[in-house]
Design a protein around this motif. Structure first.
Motif, mmCIF file in Angstrom:
data_model
loop_
_atom_site.group_PDB
_atom_site.id
_atom_site.type_symbol
_atom_site.label_atom_id
_atom_site.label_comp_id
_atom_site.label_asym_id
_atom_site.label_seq_id
_atom_site.Cartn_x
_atom_site.Cartn_y
_atom_site.Cartn_z
ATOM 1 N N SER A 54 -0.931 1.987 91.268
ATOM 2 C CA SER A 54 -0.353 2.825 90.503
ATOM 3 C C SER A 54 0.059 3.340 90.662
ATOM 4 O O SER A 54 1.552 3.791 91.467
ATOM 5 C CB SER A 54 -1.856 3.763 91.098
ATOM 6 O OG SER A 54 -1.667 4.398 91.615
ATOM 7 N N TYR A 55 1.217 4.367 89.737
ATOM 8 C CA TYR A 55 2.099 4.814 90.056
ATOM 9 C C TYR A 55 1.754 6.319 90.413
ATOM 10 O O TYR A 55 0.987 6.780 91.277
ATOM 11 C CB TYR A 55 2.665 4.919 88.317
ATOM 12 C CG TYR A 55 3.522 7.030 88.347
ATOM 13 C CD1 TYR A 55 4.256 6.211 88.288
ATOM 14 C CD2 TYR A 55 3.343 8.192 88.600
ATOM 15 C CE1 TYR A 55 5.847 7.291 88.556
ATOM 16 C CE2 TYR A 55 4.127 8.808 88.400
ATOM 17 C CZ TYR A 55 5.340 8.955 88.881
ATOM 18 O OH TYR A 55 6.679 9.211 88.433
ATOM 19 N N SER A 56 3.084 6.522 91.515
ATOM 20 C CA SER A 56 3.386 7.660 92.766
ATOM 21 C C SER A 56 4.776 7.881 92.261
ATOM 22 O O SER A 56 5.568 7.579 91.999
ATOM 23 C CB SER A 56 3.698 6.938 93.881
ATOM 24 O OG SER A 56 3.515 7.936 94.538
ATOM 25 N N ALA A 57 4.365 9.289 92.233
ATOM 26 C CA ALA A 57 5.677 10.377 91.873
ATOM 27 C C ALA A 57 6.448 10.550 93.083
ATOM 28 O O ALA A 57 7.473 10.839 93.250
ATOM 29 C CB ALA A 57 5.213 11.903 91.111
ATOM 30 N N ASN A 58 6.198 10.064 94.209
ATOM 31 C CA ASN A 58 6.894 10.464 95.754
ATOM 32 C C ASN A 58 7.587 8.843 95.849
ATOM 33 O O ASN A 58 7.165 7.807 96.184
ATOM 34 C CB ASN A 58 5.349 10.363 96.744
ATOM 35 C CG ASN A 58 6.724 10.426 97.669
ATOM 36 O OD1 ASN A 58 7.597 9.767 98.472
ATOM 37 N ND2 ASN A 58 5.325 10.471 99.271
ATOM 38 N N MET A 91 8.965 7.249 99.468
ATOM 39 C CA MET A 91 7.831 6.217 99.951
ATOM 40 C C MET A 91 7.807 4.882 99.121
ATOM 41 O O MET A 91 7.876 4.766 100.203
ATOM 42 C CB MET A 91 6.319 6.979 100.145
ATOM 43 C CG MET A 91 6.014 8.279 101.267
ATOM 44 S SD MET A 91 5.099 8.830 102.148
ATOM 45 C CE MET A 91 3.635 7.293 102.267
ATOM 46 N N TYR A 92 6.911 5.250 97.994
ATOM 47 C CA TYR A 92 7.474 3.861 97.255
ATOM 48 C C TYR A 92 8.659 3.852 96.459
ATOM 49 O O TYR A 92 8.563 4.197 95.442
ATOM 50 C CB TYR A 92 6.071 4.144 96.337
ATOM 51 C CG TYR A 92 4.899 4.413 97.398
ATOM 52 C CD1 TYR A 92 4.561 3.394 98.452
ATOM 53 C CD2 TYR A 92 4.249 5.826 97.672
ATOM 54 C CE1 TYR A 92 3.582 3.417 98.992
ATOM 55 C CE2 TYR A 92 3.561 5.919 98.332
ATOM 56 C CZ TYR A 92 3.164 4.660 99.316
ATOM 57 O OH TYR A 92 2.120 5.172 100.204
ATOM 58 N N PRO A 93 10.158 3.378 96.545
ATOM 59 C CA PRO A 93 11.419 3.433 95.950
ATOM 60 C C PRO A 93 10.937 2.758 94.213
ATOM 61 O O PRO A 93 11.468 3.246 92.679
ATOM 62 C CB PRO A 93 11.495 2.597 96.201
ATOM 63 C CG PRO A 93 11.508 2.586 98.048
ATOM 64 C CD PRO A 93 9.929 2.669 97.686
ATOM 65 N N ASP A 94 9.862 2.130 94.071
ATOM 66 C CA ASP A 94 9.269 1.551 92.893
ATOM 67 C C ASP A 94 8.552 2.245 91.601
ATOM 68 O O ASP A 94 7.836 1.785 90.839
ATOM 69 C CB ASP A 94 8.626 -0.023 92.945
ATOM 70 C CG ASP A 94 7.807 0.005 94.151
ATOM 71 O OD1 ASP A 94 7.369 1.163 94.713
ATOM 72 O OD2 ASP A 94 7.033 -1.280 94.298
ATOM 73 N N ASN A 95 8.058 3.405 92.517
ATOM 74 C CA ASN A 95 6.658 4.336 92.289
ATOM 75 C C ASN A 95 5.790 3.743 92.580
ATOM 76 O O ASN A 95 4.964 3.803 91.322
ATOM 77 C CB ASN A 95 7.236 4.940 91.137
ATOM 78 C CG ASN A 95 9.037 6.031 91.107
ATOM 79 O OD1 ASN A 95 9.879 5.322 90.558
ATOM 80 N ND2 ASN A 95 8.872 6.892 91.968
ATOM 81 N N LEU A 96 5.725 2.478 93.122
ATOM 82 C CA LEU A 96 3.856 2.209 92.270
ATOM 83 C C LEU A 96 3.207 2.446 94.180
ATOM 84 O O LEU A 96 4.251 1.990 95.295
ATOM 85 C CB LEU A 96 4.126 0.648 92.435
ATOM 86 C CG LEU A 96 4.676 0.309 91.092
ATOM 87 C CD1 LEU A 96 4.752 -0.994 90.380
ATOM 88 C CD2 LEU A 96 4.189 1.074 89.555
ATOM 89 N N ASN A 115 -3.327 1.792 100.086
ATOM 90 C CA ASN A 115 -2.713 3.192 100.498
ATOM 91 C C ASN A 115 -3.103 4.833 99.640
ATOM 92 O O ASN A 115 -3.554 5.980 100.886
ATOM 93 C CB ASN A 115 -1.245 2.806 100.113
ATOM 94 C CG ASN A 115 -0.418 2.137 101.245
ATOM 95 O OD1 ASN A 115 -1.078 1.310 101.749
ATOM 96 N ND2 ASN A 115 0.585 2.443 101.851
ATOM 97 N N LYS A 116 -3.014 4.640 99.018
ATOM 98 C CA LYS A 116 -3.968 4.719 97.854
ATOM 99 C C LYS A 116 -5.347 5.873 98.245
ATOM 100 O O LYS A 116 -5.260 6.909 98.206
ATOM 101 C CB LYS A 116 -3.828 4.608 96.164
ATOM 102 C CG LYS A 116 -4.395 5.902 95.211
ATOM 103 C CD LYS A 116 -4.580 4.879 93.709
ATOM 104 C CE LYS A 116 -5.444 5.635 92.780
ATOM 105 N NZ LYS A 116 -5.695 5.192 91.730
ATOM 106 N N HIS A 117 -5.966 4.971 98.425
ATOM 107 C CA HIS A 117 -7.511 5.395 98.826
ATOM 108 C C HIS A 117 -7.619 5.517 100.291
ATOM 109 O O HIS A 117 -8.202 6.415 100.217
ATOM 110 C CB HIS A 117 -8.444 4.313 98.116
ATOM 111 C CG HIS A 117 -8.294 3.336 96.678
ATOM 112 N ND1 HIS A 117 -8.862 5.340 95.678
ATOM 113 C CD2 HIS A 117 -7.463 3.117 96.172
ATOM 114 C CE1 HIS A 117 -8.839 4.235 94.559
ATOM 115 N NE2 HIS A 117 -8.296 3.303 94.893
ATOM 116 N N MET A 118 -6.430 5.517 101.116
ATOM 117 C CA MET A 118 -6.942 5.973 102.152
ATOM 118 C C MET A 118 -6.187 7.418 102.632
ATOM 119 O O MET A 118 -7.056 8.253 102.853
ATOM 120 C CB MET A 118 -6.152 5.005 103.296
ATOM 121 C CG MET A 118 -6.356 3.138 103.817
ATOM 122 S SD MET A 118 -8.738 3.605 104.652
ATOM 123 C CE MET A 118 -7.646 4.289 106.463
#
Length: 82
Positions: free
Chosen positions: A37-41, A44-49, A54-57
């Motif tokens: 899913s989308y991440s604004a960071n 850490m996530y150059p493709d914004n995914l 990782n999301k749930h942890m």
């Protein structure tokens, strides 16, 4: 399992490792929608995914009062393909 979650080193315990194993199993199972899913960071996530695991942890780390057993049960219900 909920009583162990309140310790700061929960993810280094056997119960914390079990949560990680369950999330990875869900991610590998085609019966669940575990798309990234989308991440604004973007550092850490150059493709914004952000990957499912990782999301749930990260959520469980940032919400220490959440019962991981119930969280995973609800997550299975919400992400299962019907």
């Amino acid at each position: 399992m909920a009583t162990y979650k309140r310790k700061p080193d929960f993810f280094e315990t056997a119960e914390g490792v079990q949560v990680l194993v369950m999330l990875r199993a869900m991610a590998e199972d085609v019966a669940y929608n575990t798309d990234s899913s989308y991440s604004a960071n973007s550092e850490m996530y150059p493709d914004n995914l952000i990957p499912f695991v990782n999301k749930h942890m990260a959520y469980l780390r940032s919400h220490p009062s959440t019962d991981p057993e119930h969280y995973l049960a609800n997550l299975r219900l919400m992400t299962r393909f019907r």
